[in-house]
Scaffold this motif. Structure first.
Motif, PDB file in Angstrom:
ATOM      1  N   LEU A  74       0.778  -1.023   0.673  1.00  0.00           N
ATOM      2  CA  LEU A  74       0.083  -0.205  -0.090  1.00  0.00           C
ATOM      3  C   LEU A  74       0.673   1.339  -0.486  1.00  0.00           C
ATOM      4  O   LEU A  74       1.787   1.676   0.298  1.00  0.00           O
ATOM      5  N   LEU A  85      -1.128  -5.215   1.173  1.00  0.00           N
ATOM      6  CA  LEU A  85      -2.644  -6.510   1.689  1.00  0.00           C
ATOM      7  C   LEU A  85      -2.900  -7.328   0.121  1.00  0.00           C
ATOM      8  O   LEU A  85      -2.208  -7.275  -0.838  1.00  0.00           O
ATOM      9  N   MET A 117      -5.152  -0.371  -6.701  1.00  0.00           N
ATOM     10  CA  MET A 117      -4.370  -0.790  -5.212  1.00  0.00           C
ATOM     11  C   MET A 117      -3.314  -0.126  -4.499  1.00  0.00           C
ATOM     12  O   MET A 117      -3.146   0.049  -3.349  1.00  0.00           O
ATOM     13  N   ARG A 118      -2.313  -0.447  -5.640  1.00  0.00           N
ATOM     14  CA  ARG A 118      -1.456   0.363  -5.035  1.00  0.00           C
ATOM     15  C   ARG A 118      -1.267   1.891  -4.939  1.00  0.00           C
ATOM     16  O   ARG A 118      -0.238   2.185  -4.238  1.00  0.00           O
ATOM     17  N   LEU A 120      -3.287   2.573  -2.854  1.00  0.00           N
ATOM     18  CA  LEU A 120      -4.545   2.714  -1.863  1.00  0.00           C
ATOM     19  C   LEU A 120      -3.589   3.547  -0.753  1.00  0.00           C
ATOM     20  O   LEU A 120      -2.591   3.214  -0.049  1.00  0.00           O
ATOM     21  N   ARG A 121      -3.503   3.672   0.428  1.00  0.00           N
ATOM     22  CA  ARG A 121      -3.272   3.971   2.224  1.00  0.00           C
ATOM     23  C   ARG A 121      -4.655   2.817   2.670  1.00  0.00           C
ATOM     24  O   ARG A 121      -5.770   2.680   2.259  1.00  0.00           O
ATOM     25  N   ALA A 122      -3.623   2.612   3.903  1.00  0.00           N
ATOM     26  CA  ALA A 122      -4.579   1.475   4.969  1.00  0.00           C
ATOM     27  C   ALA A 122      -5.446   2.760   5.480  1.00  0.00           C
ATOM     28  O   ALA A 122      -6.209   1.921   5.299  1.00  0.00           O
ATOM     29  N   VAL A 161      -4.734  -6.569   4.961  1.00  0.00           N
ATOM     30  CA  VAL A 161      -4.025  -5.997   5.198  1.00  0.00           C
ATOM     31  C   VAL A 161      -3.009  -5.924   6.551  1.00  0.00           C
ATOM     32  O   VAL A 161      -3.749  -6.191   7.678  1.00  0.00           O
TER      33      VAL A 161
END
Length: 162
Positions: A74, A85, A117-118, A120-122, A161
């Protein structure tokens, strides 16, 4: 004595009024119960049944297509701990013949998933709202990639995650 007779007469007339009101209320409740019972019995027993059978024949169970497992790191700020993830996804389609049309496009679907998805942040994935947004965005992107075929939904089989 005349006063006593007048008082007794008023008492009897006053006692008769509440009884007639009570009878009126009971009659109104009974009419309501009879109408409600008639309506209920109509919908339960006398309604045509042909429509229900016709609808049941058209309903087909959905079919699912498994997507290869996706593992991405992430996005985060420099110096932060790297988070990963891991997702197992299934695509819901309406008909089985769509599976054969989607399988040749599966590398494109996986690429779209990983690319999105790369970024995205948690924090983007917190709570059910985050997962719902991710599902909707992945569904939109898959449908754009496999047109003219359409996917009904993206379903998460596993979502970790770390």
């Amino acid at each position: 004595m005349a006063d006593d007779a007048t008082e007794q007469g008023d008492g009897e007339a006053g006692a008769g009024a509440p009884k007639s009101r009570f009878k009126l209320i009971v009659a109104g409740v009974l009419v309501f119960v009879v109408l409600a019972g008639g309506t209920t019995s109509y919908f339960l027993f006398m309604r045509p049944k042909g429509e229900e059978k016709h609808v049941e024949e058209k309903v087909k169970p959905p079919v699912f297509v498994d997507v290869p497992e996706v593992l991405v790191n992430l996005s985060g700020l420099p110096g932060e701990r790297v988070q990963y993830l891991k997702v197992k996804i299934a695509l819901e389609v309406k008909e089985e013949k769509q599976i054969e049309a989607i399988k040749p496009s599966m590398p494109r679907v996986v690429d779209i998933f990983q690319t999105y998805m790369r970024e995205l942040r948690a924090g983007d994935l917190n709570g059910s709202v985050g997962l719902f947004r991710l599902k909707e965005e992945l569904t939109r992107r898959v449908n754009a990639a496999i047109q003219p075929n359409q996917v009904s939904a993206v379903l998460f089989k596993e979502f970790i995650v770390q």
